[in-house]
Each structure stands twice: as structure tokens, then as C-alpha cells.
Scaffold this motif. Structure first.
Motif, PDB file in Angstrom:
ATOM      1  N   ILE A  46      -2.108 -10.681   6.221  1.00  0.00           N
ATOM      2  CA  ILE A  46      -1.802  -9.498   7.018  1.00  0.00           C
ATOM      3  C   ILE A  46      -1.975  -9.810   8.498  1.00  0.00           C
ATOM      4  O   ILE A  46      -1.173  -9.399   9.338  1.00  0.00           O
ATOM      5  N   GLU A  61       8.677 -11.383   2.516  1.00  0.00           N
ATOM      6  CA  GLU A  61       7.779 -12.147   1.653  1.00  0.00           C
ATOM      7  C   GLU A  61       8.584 -12.896   0.602  1.00  0.00           C
ATOM      8  O   GLU A  61       9.428 -12.317  -0.068  1.00  0.00           O
ATOM      9  N   ILE A  99       6.878  -0.730  11.057  1.00  0.00           N
ATOM     10  CA  ILE A  99       6.631  -1.284   9.732  1.00  0.00           C
ATOM     11  C   ILE A  99       7.699  -0.770   8.775  1.00  0.00           C
ATOM     12  O   ILE A  99       7.933   0.434   8.677  1.00  0.00           O
ATOM     13  N   HIS A 146       9.993  -2.289   1.449  1.00  0.00           N
ATOM     14  CA  HIS A 146      10.829  -3.276   0.768  1.00  0.00           C
ATOM     15  C   HIS A 146      12.290  -2.878   0.741  1.00  0.00           C
ATOM     16  O   HIS A 146      13.169  -3.730   0.688  1.00  0.00           O
ATOM     17  N   PHE A 165      -2.382  -1.324   9.325  1.00  0.00           N
ATOM     18  CA  PHE A 165      -1.457  -2.175   8.598  1.00  0.00           C
ATOM     19  C   PHE A 165      -1.936  -2.388   7.164  1.00  0.00           C
ATOM     20  O   PHE A 165      -1.152  -2.305   6.210  1.00  0.00           O
ATOM     21  N   GLU A 166      -3.236  -2.650   7.003  1.00  0.00           N
ATOM     22  CA  GLU A 166      -3.783  -2.886   5.667  1.00  0.00           C
ATOM     23  C   GLU A 166      -3.632  -1.637   4.792  1.00  0.00           C
ATOM     24  O   GLU A 166      -3.347  -1.747   3.598  1.00  0.00           O
ATOM     25  N   TYR A 208      -0.072  -1.430   3.667  1.00  0.00           N
ATOM     26  CA  TYR A 208       0.179  -2.512   2.710  1.00  0.00           C
ATOM     27  C   TYR A 208      -0.388  -2.168   1.328  1.00  0.00           C
ATOM     28  O   TYR A 208       0.299  -2.272   0.309  1.00  0.00           O
ATOM     29  N   SER A 258       1.419   0.687  -0.428  1.00  0.00           N
ATOM     30  CA  SER A 258       2.703   0.242  -0.961  1.00  0.00           C
ATOM     31  C   SER A 258       2.525  -0.549  -2.253  1.00  0.00           C
ATOM     32  O   SER A 258       3.224  -0.321  -3.240  1.00  0.00           O
ATOM     33  N   THR A 276      -2.837  -8.953  -4.454  1.00  0.00           N
ATOM     34  CA  THR A 276      -3.399  -8.996  -3.108  1.00  0.00           C
ATOM     35  C   THR A 276      -4.390 -10.143  -2.921  1.00  0.00           C
ATOM     36  O   THR A 276      -4.762 -10.460  -1.792  1.00  0.00           O
TER      37      THR A 276
END
Length: 218
Positions: free
Chosen positions: A86, A102, A146, A149, A170-171, A174, A177, A193
Motif C-alpha cells: 500500500i 495489480e 482512488i 477494479h 488508503f488502507e 483497500y 474492497s 492481504t
């Protein structure tokens, strides 16, 4: 037709991405390392760069930082990696990366990100907008966008935040999601993760992420 540059040290990935993008009508150049990439970027007017993070000579984030500091980047840059953290993604965004893909990259995700990047304003538009902004009493706020997908915008993180707060934001996005994609199966989320389940639960509590009443633990 747009002119794209794919930078990746794996020949199979370069060929696959080139084939997909050429089928979409784009003119695609390729580079296997940072040295080749620098040369092509200096010699060609590009509309988009797809840049791998982990390369043998110079990593993609370092290359992006160097080219940005030398004002050699005049188009959107999409970062790619199968092992980025991250923090790495946040750092790449700070130096101007438009999006992060990714690996393994799905065709739908690739084409969506490329389409969104190419739809952005041109460097000339950017320069004009910046000149207009200078005449305003308040400058526009710099921020990271941000994307999910499917290419939709999830949120923005302003650069006025302290680094810790930006990383937490951000975390949280993430993990939310990943939780949704794995249907709240904590074992799957932990595996994806790379977090131990105890650490994962502690992280969810820290970020104030609420789980459904009947979360899946399998």
C-alpha cells in the motif's frame, strides 16, 4: 489512435499487453528496463505509459520520480505490480501515477484503466488550467483519486492530510474492497492481504471498519 509505452522486464507481459492494446487500435512501444524507457520517453510523444514497479535496474517508482522531477512526463502513467505494498502505491500516486494495476491484470481492468487515463485532459489543457488557477485567489487542492477494479472512482485523498492519515484512508478503502470481494470470508481476506487473522482483526478495529453481524470466518 493513441501511442502507448509498456515498460516491463517480463517479455511475456510486454507481448500480452501489446497484443491487447494493439487490438484496440493503439500504437504500442515496449521497453524491458528503465534505460530503454527513458530513451523512448525522450524521443516519442506518448499518450500513456504503463510502468512496472519491480524491474532489475531501476524500480518503476524511482523512475517515475526521476522523470517527473525532470519534467519529462507529459501523459498519464499507470503503475503495474504483483507485489507492491500500500505504501508503494501511495508513493507512486504522490509522484503523479494515474492508476495502479495489480498483476495478474484482467483484460477488463486493463482496458478500463487505459480508457479512463486517455480520457484525461491533455498536457496543453493541463497547462491552460494551471494558468487559469494562478489567477484565482485560492489554489486548487492536490489530491489522489482512488479507483476500484471496475474503473469507477471510489474516493479522493487530499494531499493536505498527514502521511499517517493518508495511509489510513488508503488502507481502509483497500480492506473494505477486499472484504466485499471475498464476501467477508476472513480466512480468504487474510490470505489475500498477507495479514495474520489476529493482525487483520486489529487493523479492522483500528480503521473502524464494521463487519456484518454474521461475518464468514471460514
Amino acid at each position: 489512435m493513441a501511442k502507448l509505452l509498456v515498460v516491463d522486464d517480463e517479455v511475456g507481459i510486454r507481448e500480452l499487453l501489446s497484443e491487447i492494446l494493439e487490438d484496440e487500435g493503439h500504437d504500442v512501444l515496449t521497453a524491458e528496463d528503465a534505460g530503454q524507457a527513458r530513451k523512448l520517453i525522450e524521443e516519442n510523444p506518448l499518450d500513456l505509459i504503463l510502468l512496472d514497479i519491480w524491474m532489475p535496474d531501476t524500480d518503476g517508482v524511482t523512475l517515475l520520480r526521476e522523470l517527473s522531477s525532470q519534467h519529462l512526463i507529459h501523459c498519464p502513467v499507470i503503475m503495474m505490480s504483483g507485489h507492491a505494498t500500500i505504501d508503494t502505491a501511495v508513493e507512486a500516486t504522490k509522484f503523479g501515477a494515474f492508476d495502479f494495476l495489480e498483476k495478474p491484470i484482467s483484460m477488463q481492468r486493463l482496458l478500463s484503466s487505459v480508457s479512463n487515463a486517455l480520457a484525461q485532459e491533455t498536457p496543453a489543457d493541463t497547462e491552460s488550467r494551471q494558468q487559469d488557477a494562478e489567477t484565482q485567489s485560492e489554489p486548487s487542492e492536490a489530491k489522489a483519486v482512488i479507483y476500484g477494479h471496475n474503473g469507477n472512482e471510489l474516493a479522493t485523498i487530499p494531499f493536505t492530510l498527514e502521511l499517517r492519515d493518508a495511509r489510513d484512508s488508503f488502507e481502509k478503502l483497500y480492506l473494505q474492497s477486499v472484504l466485499e470481494e471475498e464476501s467477508y470470508s476472513m480466512s480468504k481476506v487474510a490470505a489475500r492481504t498477507g495479514l495474520e487473522r489476529t493482525h487483520l482483526y486489529r487493523k479492522l478495529k483500528q480503521l473502524e471498519i464494521t463487519l456484518p453481524a454474521k461475518e464468514k470466518t471460514a
